[in-house]
Design a protein around this motif. Structure first.
Motif, PDB file in Angstrom:
ATOM      1  N   HIS A 239       0.868  -1.168   0.000  1.00 22.87           N
ATOM      2  CA  HIS A 239       0.000   0.000   0.000  1.00 22.87           C
ATOM      3  C   HIS A 239       0.908   1.221   0.000  1.00 22.87           C
ATOM      4  CE1 HIS A 239      -3.882  -2.031   1.661  1.00 22.87           C
ATOM      5  NE2 HIS A 239      -3.218  -2.829   0.842  1.00 22.87           N
ATOM      6  N   LEU A 240       0.957   1.921  -1.142  1.00 22.27           N
ATOM      7  CA  LEU A 240       1.981   2.935  -1.386  1.00 22.27           C
ATOM      8  C   LEU A 240       1.392   4.336  -1.476  1.00 22.27           C
ATOM      9  CD1 LEU A 240       4.967   3.618  -2.202  1.00 22.27           C
ATOM     10  CD2 LEU A 240       4.233   3.243  -4.575  1.00 22.27           C
ATOM     11  N   ASP A 241       2.073   5.284  -0.821  1.00 22.66           N
ATOM     12  CA  ASP A 241       1.856   6.709  -1.046  1.00 22.66           C
ATOM     13  C   ASP A 241       3.187   7.265  -1.543  1.00 22.66           C
ATOM     14  OD1 ASP A 241       1.204   9.383  -1.096  1.00 22.66           O
ATOM     15  OD2 ASP A 241       1.013   9.607   1.082  1.00 22.66           O
ATOM     16  N   LEU A 242       3.313   7.440  -2.852  1.00 23.91           N
ATOM     17  CA  LEU A 242       4.580   7.870  -3.446  1.00 23.91           C
ATOM     18  C   LEU A 242       4.716   9.380  -3.324  1.00 23.91           C
ATOM     19  CD1 LEU A 242       7.069   6.727  -4.986  1.00 23.91           C
ATOM     20  CD2 LEU A 242       5.928   7.468  -7.076  1.00 23.91           C
ATOM     21  N   ALA A 243       5.687   9.816  -2.528  1.00 24.13           N
ATOM     22  CA  ALA A 243       5.906  11.239  -2.295  1.00 24.13           C
ATOM     23  C   ALA A 243       6.481  11.912  -3.539  1.00 24.13           C
ATOM     24  CB  ALA A 243       6.843  11.433  -1.110  1.00 24.13           C
ATOM     25  N   GLU A 244       6.308  13.211  -3.609  1.00 26.58           N
ATOM     26  CA  GLU A 244       6.804  13.965  -4.762  1.00 26.58           C
ATOM     27  C   GLU A 244       8.325  14.056  -4.758  1.00 26.58           C
ATOM     28  OE1 GLU A 244       5.118  17.751  -7.292  1.00 26.58           O
ATOM     29  OE2 GLU A 244       4.363  17.320  -5.273  1.00 26.58           O
ATOM     30  N   ARG A 245       8.917  14.223  -3.576  1.00 24.46           N
ATOM     31  CA  ARG A 245      10.370  14.293  -3.475  1.00 24.46           C
ATOM     32  C   ARG A 245      10.963  12.893  -3.619  1.00 24.46           C
ATOM     33  NH1 ARG A 245      11.632  15.997   2.035  1.00 24.46           N
ATOM     34  NH2 ARG A 245      13.468  14.703   1.667  1.00 24.46           N
ATOM     35  N   PRO A 246      11.824  12.658  -4.595  1.00 24.60           N
ATOM     36  CA  PRO A 246      12.385  11.314  -4.783  1.00 24.60           C
ATOM     37  C   PRO A 246      13.118  10.779  -3.560  1.00 24.60           C
ATOM     38  CG  PRO A 246      12.841  12.689  -6.693  1.00 24.60           C
ATOM     39  CD  PRO A 246      12.269  13.593  -5.640  1.00 24.60           C
ATOM     40  N   ASP A 247      13.721  11.686  -2.770  1.00 20.27           N
ATOM     41  CA  ASP A 247      14.532  11.245  -1.633  1.00 20.27           C
ATOM     42  C   ASP A 247      13.795  11.312  -0.299  1.00 20.27           C
ATOM     43  OD1 ASP A 247      14.378  13.980  -1.469  1.00 20.27           O
ATOM     44  OD2 ASP A 247      16.516  14.293  -1.039  1.00 20.27           O
ATOM     45  N   ARG A 261      10.554   7.876  -4.478  1.00 19.62           N
ATOM     46  CA  ARG A 261      10.839   6.722  -5.328  1.00 19.62           C
ATOM     47  C   ARG A 261      12.138   6.024  -4.938  1.00 19.62           C
ATOM     48  NH1 ARG A 261      11.616  10.868  -9.509  1.00 19.62           N
ATOM     49  NH2 ARG A 261      13.834  11.068  -9.990  1.00 19.62           N
ATOM     50  N   ASP A 262      13.081   6.753  -4.317  1.00 20.26           N
ATOM     51  CA  ASP A 262      14.302   6.092  -3.857  1.00 20.26           C
ATOM     52  C   ASP A 262      13.974   5.042  -2.798  1.00 20.26           C
ATOM     53  OD1 ASP A 262      15.653   7.799  -5.535  1.00 20.26           O
ATOM     54  OD2 ASP A 262      16.391   9.126  -3.947  1.00 20.26           O
ATOM     55  N   ALA A 263      13.060   5.404  -1.883  1.00 22.43           N
ATOM     56  CA  ALA A 263      12.634   4.445  -0.857  1.00 22.43           C
ATOM     57  C   ALA A 263      11.901   3.268  -1.482  1.00 22.43           C
ATOM     58  CB  ALA A 263      11.746   5.138   0.173  1.00 22.43           C
ATOM     59  N   VAL A 301      11.452   3.487 -12.076  1.00 26.13           N
ATOM     60  CA  VAL A 301      11.500   2.273 -11.259  1.00 26.13           C
ATOM     61  C   VAL A 301      11.436   1.010 -12.116  1.00 26.13           C
ATOM     62  CG1 VAL A 301      10.409   0.990  -9.370  1.00 26.13           C
ATOM     63  CG2 VAL A 301      10.461   3.506  -9.317  1.00 26.13           C
ATOM     64  N   LEU A 302      10.477   0.907 -13.022  1.00 26.61           N
ATOM     65  CA  LEU A 302      10.345  -0.309 -13.822  1.00 26.61           C
ATOM     66  C   LEU A 302      11.626  -0.661 -14.581  1.00 26.61           C
ATOM     67  CD1 LEU A 302       6.719  -0.228 -15.315  1.00 26.61           C
ATOM     68  CD2 LEU A 302       7.518  -1.135 -13.122  1.00 26.61           C
ATOM     69  N   PRO A 303      12.371   0.309 -15.136  1.00 29.27           N
ATOM     70  CA  PRO A 303      13.594  -0.070 -15.857  1.00 29.27           C
ATOM     71  C   PRO A 303      14.651  -0.746 -14.986  1.00 29.27           C
ATOM     72  CG  PRO A 303      12.898   2.138 -16.494  1.00 29.27           C
ATOM     73  CD  PRO A 303      12.057   1.750 -15.314  1.00 29.27           C
ATOM     74  N   LEU A 304      14.555  -0.575 -13.675  1.00 27.95           N
ATOM     75  CA  LEU A 304      15.505  -1.233 -12.772  1.00 27.95           C
ATOM     76  C   LEU A 304      15.145  -2.698 -12.529  1.00 27.95           C
ATOM     77  CD1 LEU A 304      15.859   1.623 -10.129  1.00 27.95           C
ATOM     78  CD2 LEU A 304      17.350   1.131 -12.079  1.00 27.95           C
ATOM     79  N   PHE A 305      13.936  -3.071 -12.938  1.00 28.14           N
ATOM     80  CA  PHE A 305      13.453  -4.449 -12.779  1.00 28.14           C
ATOM     81  C   PHE A 305      12.859  -4.893 -14.111  1.00 28.14           C
ATOM     82  CE2 PHE A 305      13.043  -2.049  -8.863  1.00 28.14           C
ATOM     83  CZ  PHE A 305      13.722  -2.844  -7.944  1.00 28.14           C
ATOM     84  N   PRO A 306      13.673  -4.998 -15.151  1.00 29.80           N
ATOM     85  CA  PRO A 306      13.129  -5.186 -16.505  1.00 29.80           C
ATOM     86  C   PRO A 306      12.481  -6.543 -16.694  1.00 29.80           C
ATOM     87  CG  PRO A 306      15.515  -5.396 -16.517  1.00 29.80           C
ATOM     88  CD  PRO A 306      15.137  -4.932 -15.139  1.00 29.80           C
ATOM     89  N   ALA A 307      11.348  -6.532 -17.384  1.00 29.40           N
ATOM     90  CA  ALA A 307      10.672  -7.767 -17.791  1.00 29.40           C
ATOM     91  C   ALA A 307      10.902  -7.940 -19.288  1.00 29.40           C
ATOM     92  CB  ALA A 307       9.183  -7.684 -17.489  1.00 29.40           C
TER      93      ALA A 307
END
Length: 322
Positions: A239-247, A261-263, A301-307
């Motif tokens: 259950h994700l709340d993705l913050a605007e600040r990447p860090d 997104r870093d987290a 994020v997806l490019p770091l886990f390529p399908a």
């Protein structure tokens, strides 16, 4: 095209999305719900088709929908509202690549032959993209309303699994058959233990749908799953709340967290290291617009886990189709 379970684990790890496609568990979302007259936990559905198409185009691996036949105010969550197989048939028609999963169909309250027919229909209409998550259910109020015995749900679950496995062959009078025929065996993933022993689950199920948890939680659960099921897929949700600040640092809560997104990348890497094969992201707590969030995850994020099977992703600046 690879079979659904092979696609789910292609590349060693994949990322999907769990419906409903709204953010109604935020203060702004709850205010909009009250204004519209929707029940507590009843999602906003005005963008669900648009967002499903976007998730497909961006390259998310799977779209998971829940099976909640009746709204119960005691649970306070109406889930995705639509009848699960009718909804999957609709989603099959408006998407191209994304896997379509149930998390999970409550087998003991359903008529077995119709469940088989519904699943085979979705399998055919989607081009073999169905992942059939199944469970024994945990809402006692539903069983008498459907004329089913709550206490006998474990035995009922086993009987229905057997029917789904053999396509009801040998269970019907001569000359009768359930159509469409299964093009391939239905991939069955179990939520919980479904009133069975771990050994039975490991032998008869094709994958595990685990409750959300920390990487440490999953490390223990994966070990228990591997002990009975070997290399069969293990999936869970955040259950994700993705913050605007990447860090922005992670702030954990039950079933997930808020963070940049870093987290998110760190968490996904930790889950992959723990042995998790797939994670579905749930966005009802997400404060930002979902299309904006989907684009950010797809770009960074997806490019770091390529399908290796995934379709072409659209650039992050593009907007959703109407």
């Amino acid at each position: 095209m690879l079979a659904p379970l092979s696609r789910l684990t292609a590349g060693g790890f994949s990322i999907g999305i769990e419906a409903p496609l709204d953010n109604d568990w935020t203060p702004a979302g709850d205010a909009a719900r009250r204004q519209s007259g929707r029940l507590p936990g009843e999602p906003a559905l005005h963008r669900h088709a648009e967002l499903a198409r976007l998730a497909d185009r961006l390259g998310f691996a799977a779209l998971w929908v829940r099976d909640v036949p009746l709204y119960d105010p005691g649970f306070g969550d109406a889930a995705q509202v639509f009848e699960v197989f009718a909804y999957l048939g609709y989603l099959a028609g408006i998407t191209r690549d994304i896997l379509l999963g149930t998390a999970a169909v409550v087998l003991p309250i359903r008529e077995p032959l119709l469940t088989l027919k519904s699943a085979a229909t979705v399998q055919a209409l989607s081009g073999d993209r169905l992942l059939l998550g199944v469970a024994s259910g945990d809402r006692p109020v539903e069983y008498p309303l459907f004329g089913r015995d709550f206490e006998n749900r474990g035995a009922n679950f086993r009987e229905q699994v057997a029917l789904l496995r053999d396509g009801a062959r040998g269970r019907l009078p001569g000359g009768l058959e359930v159509l469409p025929r299964l093009a391939s065996p239905l991939p069955l993933l179990v939520a919980g233990l479904a009133r069975q022993t771990p050994a039975w689950i490991g032998e008869h199920m094709d994958g595990c749908l685990a409750y959300p948890g920390t990487p440490e939680d999953h490390l223990r659960r994966v070990a228990a799953w591997r002990a009975v099921a070997g290399a069969k897929p293990y999936a869970s949700f955040i259950h994700l709340d993705l913050a605007e600040r990447p860090d922005e640092p992670m702030q954990r809560w039950r079933f997930g967290f808020r963070g940049g997104r870093d987290a998110l990348v760190d968490e996904l890497k930790a889950l992959r290291a723990a042995g998790v094969d797939h994670v579905g992201l749930h966005f009802r707590r997400n404060r930002r617009p979902l299309d904006e969030t989907f684009h950010e995850i797809a770009e960074y994020v997806l490019p770091l886990f390529p399908a290796p099977w995934a379709g072409t992703r659209v650039p992050a600046e593009e907007t959703c189709d109407a």
